[in-house]
Design a protein around this motif. Structure first.
Motif, PDB file in Angstrom:
ATOM      1  N   PRO A   1     -12.158  -5.451 -40.363  1.00  0.00           N
ATOM      2  CA  PRO A   1     -11.136  -4.518 -40.857  1.00  0.00           C
ATOM      3  C   PRO A   1     -11.192  -3.187 -40.104  1.00  0.00           C
ATOM      4  CG  PRO A   1     -12.958  -4.651 -42.406  1.00  0.00           C
ATOM      5  CD  PRO A   1     -13.229  -5.687 -41.355  1.00  0.00           C
ATOM      6  N   TRP A   2     -10.037  -2.622 -39.826  1.00  0.00           N
ATOM      7  CA  TRP A   2     -10.016  -1.323 -39.137  1.00  0.00           C
ATOM      8  C   TRP A   2      -9.479  -0.199 -40.011  1.00  0.00           C
ATOM      9  CZ3 TRP A   2      -4.999   0.063 -39.348  1.00  0.00           C
ATOM     10  CH2 TRP A   2      -3.994  -0.888 -39.138  1.00  0.00           C
ATOM     11  N   GLY A   3      -8.930  -0.543 -41.181  1.00  0.00           N
ATOM     12  CA  GLY A   3      -8.393   0.486 -42.067  1.00  0.00           C
ATOM     13  C   GLY A   3      -7.181  -0.027 -42.820  1.00  0.00           C
ATOM     14  N   GLU A   4      -6.499   0.870 -43.531  1.00  0.00           N
ATOM     15  CA  GLU A   4      -5.331   0.509 -44.311  1.00  0.00           C
ATOM     16  C   GLU A   4      -4.097   0.418 -43.415  1.00  0.00           C
ATOM     17  OE1 GLU A   4      -4.994  -0.255 -47.647  1.00  0.00           O
ATOM     18  OE2 GLU A   4      -7.192  -0.310 -47.622  1.00  0.00           O
ATOM     19  N   PHE A   5      -3.384  -0.684 -43.529  1.00  0.00           N
ATOM     20  CA  PHE A   5      -2.121  -0.834 -42.815  1.00  0.00           C
ATOM     21  C   PHE A   5      -0.938  -0.676 -43.750  1.00  0.00           C
ATOM     22  CE2 PHE A   5       1.434  -3.624 -41.602  1.00  0.00           C
ATOM     23  CZ  PHE A   5       1.806  -3.000 -40.422  1.00  0.00           C
ATOM     24  N   GLY A   6      -1.006  -1.284 -44.915  1.00  0.00           N
ATOM     25  CA  GLY A   6       0.116  -1.280 -45.845  1.00  0.00           C
ATOM     26  C   GLY A   6       0.564  -2.701 -46.125  1.00  0.00           C
ATOM     27  N   LYS A   7       1.652  -2.806 -46.834  1.00  0.00           N
ATOM     28  CA  LYS A   7       2.109  -4.120 -47.279  1.00  0.00           C
ATOM     29  C   LYS A   7       2.549  -4.992 -46.107  1.00  0.00           C
ATOM     30  CE  LYS A   7       6.579  -2.060 -48.437  1.00  0.00           C
ATOM     31  NZ  LYS A   7       7.468  -1.662 -49.535  1.00  0.00           N
ATOM     32  N   GLY A   8       2.286  -6.291 -46.255  1.00  0.00           N
ATOM     33  CA  GLY A   8       2.752  -7.259 -45.274  1.00  0.00           C
ATOM     34  C   GLY A   8       4.125  -7.777 -45.646  1.00  0.00           C
ATOM     35  N   TRP A   9       4.677  -8.633 -44.761  1.00  0.00           N
ATOM     36  CA  TRP A   9       6.071  -9.056 -44.957  1.00  0.00           C
ATOM     37  C   TRP A   9       6.322 -10.356 -44.211  1.00  0.00           C
ATOM     38  CZ3 TRP A   9      10.263  -9.535 -41.510  1.00  0.00           C
ATOM     39  CH2 TRP A   9      11.550  -9.502 -42.066  1.00  0.00           C
ATOM     40  N   ASP A  10       7.122 -11.232 -44.808  1.00  0.00           N
ATOM     41  CA  ASP A  10       7.522 -12.489 -44.165  1.00  0.00           C
ATOM     42  C   ASP A  10       8.974 -12.801 -44.489  1.00  0.00           C
ATOM     43  OD1 ASP A  10       5.470 -14.092 -42.650  1.00  0.00           O
ATOM     44  OD2 ASP A  10       4.284 -13.625 -44.438  1.00  0.00           O
ATOM     45  N   VAL A  11       9.642 -13.491 -43.566  1.00  0.00           N
ATOM     46  CA  VAL A  11      10.984 -14.026 -43.793  1.00  0.00           C
ATOM     47  C   VAL A  11      10.856 -15.428 -44.366  1.00  0.00           C
ATOM     48  CG1 VAL A  11      13.172 -14.699 -42.732  1.00  0.00           C
ATOM     49  CG2 VAL A  11      11.942 -12.704 -41.868  1.00  0.00           C
ATOM     50  N   ARG A  12      11.578 -15.694 -45.448  1.00  0.00           N
ATOM     51  CA  ARG A  12      11.574 -17.020 -46.064  1.00  0.00           C
ATOM     52  C   ARG A  12      12.891 -17.771 -45.820  1.00  0.00           C
ATOM     53  NH1 ARG A  12       6.268 -17.391 -46.406  1.00  0.00           N
ATOM     54  NH2 ARG A  12       5.339 -15.916 -47.878  1.00  0.00           N
ATOM     55  N   LYS A  13      13.974 -17.015 -45.659  1.00  0.00           N
ATOM     56  CA  LYS A  13      15.272 -17.644 -45.419  1.00  0.00           C
ATOM     57  C   LYS A  13      16.171 -16.652 -44.713  1.00  0.00           C
ATOM     58  CE  LYS A  13      18.927 -20.231 -47.838  1.00  0.00           C
ATOM     59  NZ  LYS A  13      19.389 -20.717 -49.166  1.00  0.00           N
ATOM     60  N   ALA A  14      16.991 -17.154 -43.783  1.00  0.00           N
ATOM     61  CA  ALA A  14      17.906 -16.278 -43.049  1.00  0.00           C
ATOM     62  C   ALA A  14      19.169 -17.050 -42.718  1.00  0.00           C
ATOM     63  CB  ALA A  14      17.251 -15.757 -41.778  1.00  0.00           C
ATOM     64  N   TYR A  15      20.200 -16.831 -43.517  1.00  0.00           N
ATOM     65  CA  TYR A  15      21.499 -17.466 -43.259  1.00  0.00           C
ATOM     66  C   TYR A  15      22.572 -16.395 -43.296  1.00  0.00           C
ATOM     67  CZ  TYR A  15      25.969 -19.659 -44.295  1.00  0.00           C
ATOM     68  OH  TYR A  15      27.289 -20.005 -44.273  1.00  0.00           O
ATOM     69  N   ILE A  16      23.417 -16.379 -42.276  1.00  0.00           N
ATOM     70  CA  ILE A  16      24.555 -15.469 -42.265  1.00  0.00           C
ATOM     71  C   ILE A  16      25.685 -16.119 -41.486  1.00  0.00           C
ATOM     72  CG2 ILE A  16      23.666 -14.218 -40.241  1.00  0.00           C
ATOM     73  CD1 ILE A  16      25.032 -11.691 -41.426  1.00  0.00           C
ATOM     74  N   ALA A  17      26.899 -15.947 -41.980  1.00  0.00           N
ATOM     75  CA  ALA A  17      28.079 -16.507 -41.316  1.00  0.00           C
ATOM     76  C   ALA A  17      29.292 -15.644 -41.618  1.00  0.00           C
ATOM     77  CB  ALA A  17      28.336 -17.942 -41.786  1.00  0.00           C
ATOM     78  N   MET A  18      30.229 -15.630 -40.690  1.00  0.00           N
ATOM     79  CA  MET A  18      31.538 -15.031 -40.933  1.00  0.00           C
ATOM     80  C   MET A  18      32.434 -16.115 -41.519  1.00  0.00           C
ATOM     81  SD  MET A  18      34.063 -13.083 -38.224  1.00  0.00           S
ATOM     82  CE  MET A  18      34.558 -14.587 -37.371  1.00  0.00           C
ATOM     83  N   THR A  19      33.126 -15.795 -42.615  1.00  0.00           N
ATOM     84  CA  THR A  19      33.986 -16.793 -43.274  1.00  0.00           C
ATOM     85  C   THR A  19      35.474 -16.475 -43.161  1.00  0.00           C
ATOM     86  OG1 THR A  19      33.694 -15.616 -45.374  1.00  0.00           O
ATOM     87  CG2 THR A  19      32.199 -17.459 -44.909  1.00  0.00           C
ATOM     88  N   VAL A  20      35.825 -15.230 -42.914  1.00  0.00           N
ATOM     89  CA  VAL A  20      37.214 -14.806 -42.712  1.00  0.00           C
ATOM     90  C   VAL A  20      37.226 -13.843 -41.531  1.00  0.00           C
ATOM     91  CG1 VAL A  20      39.170 -13.526 -43.725  1.00  0.00           C
ATOM     92  CG2 VAL A  20      37.785 -15.051 -45.180  1.00  0.00           C
ATOM     93  N   PRO A  21      38.127 -14.001 -40.564  1.00  0.00           N
ATOM     94  CA  PRO A  21      39.340 -14.829 -40.577  1.00  0.00           C
ATOM     95  C   PRO A  21      39.116 -16.309 -40.295  1.00  0.00           C
ATOM     96  CG  PRO A  21      39.188 -13.607 -38.517  1.00  0.00           C
ATOM     97  CD  PRO A  21      38.066 -13.120 -39.380  1.00  0.00           C
ATOM     98  N   TYR A  22      37.928 -16.726 -39.963  1.00  0.00           N
ATOM     99  CA  TYR A  22      37.589 -18.137 -39.792  1.00  0.00           C
ATOM    100  C   TYR A  22      36.077 -18.255 -39.942  1.00  0.00           C
ATOM    101  CZ  TYR A  22      37.042 -16.062 -35.151  1.00  0.00           C
ATOM    102  OH  TYR A  22      36.726 -15.214 -34.118  1.00  0.00           O
ATOM    103  N   TYR A  23      35.603 -19.465 -40.094  1.00  0.00           N
ATOM    104  CA  TYR A  23      34.160 -19.654 -40.290  1.00  0.00           C
ATOM    105  C   TYR A  23      33.448 -19.771 -38.953  1.00  0.00           C
ATOM    106  CZ  TYR A  23      29.637 -21.435 -41.719  1.00  0.00           C
ATOM    107  OH  TYR A  23      28.286 -21.586 -41.905  1.00  0.00           O
ATOM    108  N   GLN A  24      32.335 -19.037 -38.842  1.00  0.00           N
ATOM    109  CA  GLN A  24      31.422 -19.238 -37.722  1.00  0.00           C
ATOM    110  C   GLN A  24      30.043 -18.703 -38.083  1.00  0.00           C
ATOM    111  OE1 GLN A  24      31.968 -17.471 -33.639  1.00  0.00           O
ATOM    112  NE2 GLN A  24      32.119 -19.661 -33.143  1.00  0.00           N
ATOM    113  N   ALA A  25      29.031 -19.560 -37.852  1.00  0.00           N
ATOM    114  CA  ALA A  25      27.653 -19.124 -38.091  1.00  0.00           C
ATOM    115  C   ALA A  25      27.295 -18.014 -37.108  1.00  0.00           C
ATOM    116  CB  ALA A  25      26.704 -20.303 -37.940  1.00  0.00           C
ATOM    117  N   LEU A  26      26.517 -17.053 -37.575  1.00  0.00           N
ATOM    118  CA  LEU A  26      26.094 -15.916 -36.756  1.00  0.00           C
ATOM    119  C   LEU A  26      24.601 -16.016 -36.459  1.00  0.00           C
ATOM    120  CD1 LEU A  26      27.987 -13.035 -38.620  1.00  0.00           C
ATOM    121  CD2 LEU A  26      28.796 -14.455 -36.722  1.00  0.00           C
ATOM    122  N   ILE A  27      24.201 -15.502 -35.312  1.00  0.00           N
ATOM    123  CA  ILE A  27      22.794 -15.477 -34.918  1.00  0.00           C
ATOM    124  C   ILE A  27      22.183 -14.176 -35.420  1.00  0.00           C
ATOM    125  CG2 ILE A  27      21.177 -15.470 -32.984  1.00  0.00           C
ATOM    126  CD1 ILE A  27      23.322 -16.919 -31.330  1.00  0.00           C
TER     127      ILE A  27
END
Length: 511
Positions: A88-114
């Motif tokens: 251990p080197w000291g206090e860093f703070g809270k950790g974090w993880d991504v569990r899900k990542a979905y995003i898409a444009m639905t109007v004016p048409y549907y397309q998945a986004l990166i």
């Protein structure tokens, strides 16, 4: 003795003493054994595979980085290294993880986004469907016009990022002319390049950004979208959210083409709708930061208490698997110490390898390590006196072409000689220049020799550094093998010098 003869004798004595101190001679027998092990029995790509494909992203405080601590420390023990520790080197703070990542444009048409959630931001934790509002305000007065109009919306801010067509290769190597240019000292005419007007504009933009985010929070927007740095052609760059903002909004970074398309649609009067479902988790049980440490004890009774170090940061960003930043460096350093152990070359001084964390948030692991190990009350201690040099790798996967001296002119004869066995593979440049942005600075900052290698850029700045495309495929196997062998050789030579690596002058207020 005549005056001329006396002068010559004194000059000869000084020259002999200097040569003895510098000890530039290459141990070609040891170099042969290092090359044989490193080129014919390399494990560097298997190490890199474990860190990337198998373990995955390694953001500091994440589950992935903890898995990397466990695997690297277990591997060091399996190799027979001593004093293996997840320290251990000291206090860093809270950790974090991504569990899900979905995003898409639905109007004016549907397309998945990166895209992916921005670091340390919360998720939507449900499917959100909302209209996009482009907040284009030149000042805080204009920003106030959006009050009462943003609740439940997805908001976007102006950006200067463009995804232009490129007519040059993403990846490249240094030319001979570029390397030759690095050997010339740069003499500045003064000034930082930041004019008063540029500083004022930077501060104005920061104030506007902060004011916008406070408005978004008070309005209750559903999500903030942004794009960061360059990228394009499927690549986007990630960045840091506020680790200490408990009221942060869900936020995603997306590919610049997808971002700019929505901006164009909205500004031309088209309605744009987004749906998104993101989940992130915060880790608060253990908020310490850790480094992984291991050693090969020195063999010389009078020198074994002195230390030579090599290291790289183990943490990464999270949209990819941190292959070039910095599994490449960690794998090379692990392979280098494996080569030293397996080849059985003599190491008079103790060789210590360190895999740092928290580099991406501010060199936390290495800075805290040097303060905890080599300093007492801001003054150097006995361990500082016994330290020789630190070697770092953190410029991607590209082949080592030489080394930055960090203005330590006294070390030039050493490296010019030690690189001779590698001229045939293109590594020979020794530059007096400084380079920054990574963990060798922690050592240099307290007056200890700390070095970073010159590496071919490959596609580090254009395609992999902090991006979703920083994946195993971007690693260059031949370069990785070369790098591990070169690093092992530099460490071996430093460990077996008659004296420690020469240092730059350093004054400490408390000493």
């Amino acid at each position: 003795m005549k005056r001329g003869t006396l002068f010559f004798a004194l000059l000869l004595a000084v020259s002999i003493q200097a040569l003895g101190f510098q000890n530039t001679q290459v141990d070609y027998d040891a170099v042969y054994r290092i090359k044989d092990e490193g080129f014919n029995n390399s494990q560097v790509m298997d190490i890199a595979w474990n860190l990337t494909d198998r373990i995955g992203p390694r953001l500091t405080g994440s589950e992935g980085l903890k898995n990397a601590y466990d695997w690297t420390s277990a591997t060091f023990k399996e190799w027979g290294l001593s004093n293996v520790e997840v320290q251990p080197w000291g206090e860093f703070g809270k950790g974090w993880d991504v569990r899900k990542a979905y995003i898409a444009m639905t109007v004016p048409y549907y397309q998945a986004l990166i895209g992916i959630p921005k670091a340390w931001t919360p998720g939507t934790n449900k499917l959100v469907s909302a209209e996009v509002v482009y907040v284009d305000a030149a000042d805080e007065a204009a920003l106030s016009e959006y009050k009462g109009k943003l609740k439940g919306k997805v908001v976007m801010l102006p950006t200067s990022i463009e995804a232009k067509t490129t007519f040059e290769a993403d990846a490249r190597r240094f030319t001979d002319e570029e390397l030759d240019g690095m050997t010339k000292r740069n003499v500045s005419g003064g000034g930082s390049g930041w004019s008063a007007s540029r500083i004022a504009e930077y501060r104005r933009a920061a104030r506007m950004r902060n004011a916008a985010y406070e408005l978004f929070k008070s309005e209750g927007v559903a999500m903030v979208l942004n794009t960061h740095r360059g990228g394009g052609q499927g690549t986007f760059f990630t960045s840091n959210g506020s680790r200490n903002d408990d009221s942060a909004l869900p936020e995603m970074e997306i590919a610049p083409e997808h971002y700019n398309r929505m901006v164009r649609l909205v500004t031309k009067g088209e309605k744009v709708m987004i749906e998104a479902d993101t989940k992130t988790s915060f880790h608060t049980k253990d908020q310490k930061g850790y480094n992984v440490i291991a050693e090969i004890p020195g063999s010389d009774p009078s020198l074994k208490d002195e230390v030579v170090m090599l290291g790289a940061h183990l943490d990464s960003w999270f949209a990819g698997t941190g292959a070039t930043d910095n599994a490449a460096g960690s794998a090379a350093m692990m392979e280098a110490i494996r080569i030293l152990k397996e080849s059985g070359v003599e190491l008079k001084r103790t060789v210590r390898v360190a895999l740092w964390s928290g580099e991406e948030q501010g060199l936390y692991g290495s800075r805290n390590y040097v303060q905890n190990t080599f300093m007492n009350d801001k003054a150097p201690n006995g361990e500082w006196e016994k330290f020789s040099a630190y070697f770092n790798m953190d410029n991607g996967t590209g082949a080592i072409r030489g080394i930055y001296l960090q203005e330590n002119e006294a070390a030039r004869p050493l490296f010019e000689e030690w690189f001779k066995p590698f001229h045939e593979i293109g590594a020979s440049t020794v530059t007096i220049r400084n380079t920054g942005g990574t963990d060798h600075q922690a050592f240099d900052g307290i007056g200890l020799p700390g070095y970073q290698f010159i590496q071919d850029p490959i596609d580090y700045g254009t395609r992999t550094h902090h991006t979703n495309m920083d994946l195993y495929e971007r690693l260059q196997a031949a370069d990785m093998k070369k790098n591990a062998v070169i690093i092992a050789t530099m460490v071996m030579q430093t460990a077996n010098m008659d004296d420690k690596m020469p240092r730059k002058p350093k004054v400490f207020e408390n000493r």
